[in-house]
Motif scaffolding. Structure first.
Motif, mmCIF file in Angstrom:
data_model
loop_
_atom_site.group_PDB
_atom_site.id
_atom_site.type_symbol
_atom_site.label_atom_id
_atom_site.label_comp_id
_atom_site.label_asym_id
_atom_site.label_seq_id
_atom_site.Cartn_x
_atom_site.Cartn_y
_atom_site.Cartn_z
ATOM 1 N N ASP A 20 20.448 25.748 40.624
ATOM 2 C CA ASP A 20 20.172 24.777 39.563
ATOM 3 C C ASP A 20 19.481 25.431 38.377
ATOM 4 O O ASP A 20 19.745 25.098 37.222
ATOM 5 N N GLN A 23 22.108 27.395 36.443
ATOM 6 C CA GLN A 23 22.973 26.462 35.704
ATOM 7 C C GLN A 23 22.256 25.928 34.470
ATOM 8 O O GLN A 23 22.852 25.822 33.389
ATOM 9 N N ALA A 24 20.984 25.589 34.595
ATOM 10 C CA ALA A 24 20.209 25.089 33.458
ATOM 11 C C ALA A 24 20.062 26.162 32.386
ATOM 12 O O ALA A 24 20.151 25.874 31.186
ATOM 13 N N LEU A 25 19.859 27.403 32.816
ATOM 14 C CA LEU A 25 19.736 28.515 31.878
ATOM 15 C C LEU A 25 21.044 28.738 31.116
ATOM 16 O O LEU A 25 21.041 28.898 29.893
ATOM 17 N N LYS A 27 23.356 26.565 30.568
ATOM 18 C CA LYS A 27 23.564 25.422 29.674
ATOM 19 C C LYS A 27 22.663 25.521 28.441
ATOM 20 O O LYS A 27 23.100 25.276 27.317
ATOM 21 N N ALA A 28 21.420 25.898 28.634
ATOM 22 C CA ALA A 28 20.470 25.984 27.528
ATOM 23 C C ALA A 28 20.902 27.030 26.503
ATOM 24 O O ALA A 28 20.756 26.820 25.295
ATOM 25 N N TYR A 29 21.444 28.141 26.979
ATOM 26 C CA TYR A 29 21.874 29.202 26.064
ATOM 27 C C TYR A 29 23.364 29.124 25.730
ATOM 28 O O TYR A 29 23.907 30.035 25.107
ATOM 29 N N ARG A 30 24.008 28.072 26.171
ATOM 30 C CA ARG A 30 25.437 27.828 25.923
ATOM 31 C C ARG A 30 26.295 29.034 26.316
ATOM 32 O O ARG A 30 27.138 29.499 25.557
ATOM 33 N N LYS A 32 27.807 29.117 29.561
ATOM 34 C CA LYS A 32 28.678 28.760 30.675
ATOM 35 C C LYS A 32 30.147 28.932 30.325
ATOM 36 O O LYS A 32 30.919 29.467 31.103
#
Length: 105
Positions: A20, A23-25, A27-30, A32
């Motif tokens: 998780d 995944q958050a990292l 998403k935060a740095y775009r 993915k």
């Protein structure tokens, strides 16, 4: 004798599973989408099969489109006729709508 209880550790409430957190990292740095693009390119042989991979010269992304340079005209024609299926297979593999169009060169 005093009754000792462990003080509640506030750090336990902040614990996040590694998956998780990553995944958050991403998403935060775009990152993915770019990571999925690299995954598709590196997994091309596994996704499409060895026969297609042997006749593939280059695979790359640009603006949501997957470009595939092939060395076989008959294969290019066959894959062109099934390009929506190719896009569906790859999108299913990455688990999101990564590819809007496949272009065979």
């Amino acid at each position: 004798m005093k009754n000792r209880t462990k003080p509640e550790n506030s750090r336990q409430a902040d614990i996040v599973p590694l998956k998780d957190g990553i995944q958050a990292l991403l998403k935060a740095y775009r990152l993915k989408g770019k990571l999925n693009e690299v995954y598709v390119v590196s997994s091309w042989e596994r996704i499409m099969g060895r026969a297609v991979a042997l006749k593939t010269q280059e695979v790359f992304f640009r603006n949501g489109k997957l470009f595939v340079r092939l060395t076989s005209s008959p294969l290019k024609h066959e894959l062109f006729m099934a390009k929506s299926k190719v896009a569906d297979i790859i999108n299913k593999e990455v688990g999101e709508q990564l590819i809007q169009e496949v272009v065979f060169l």
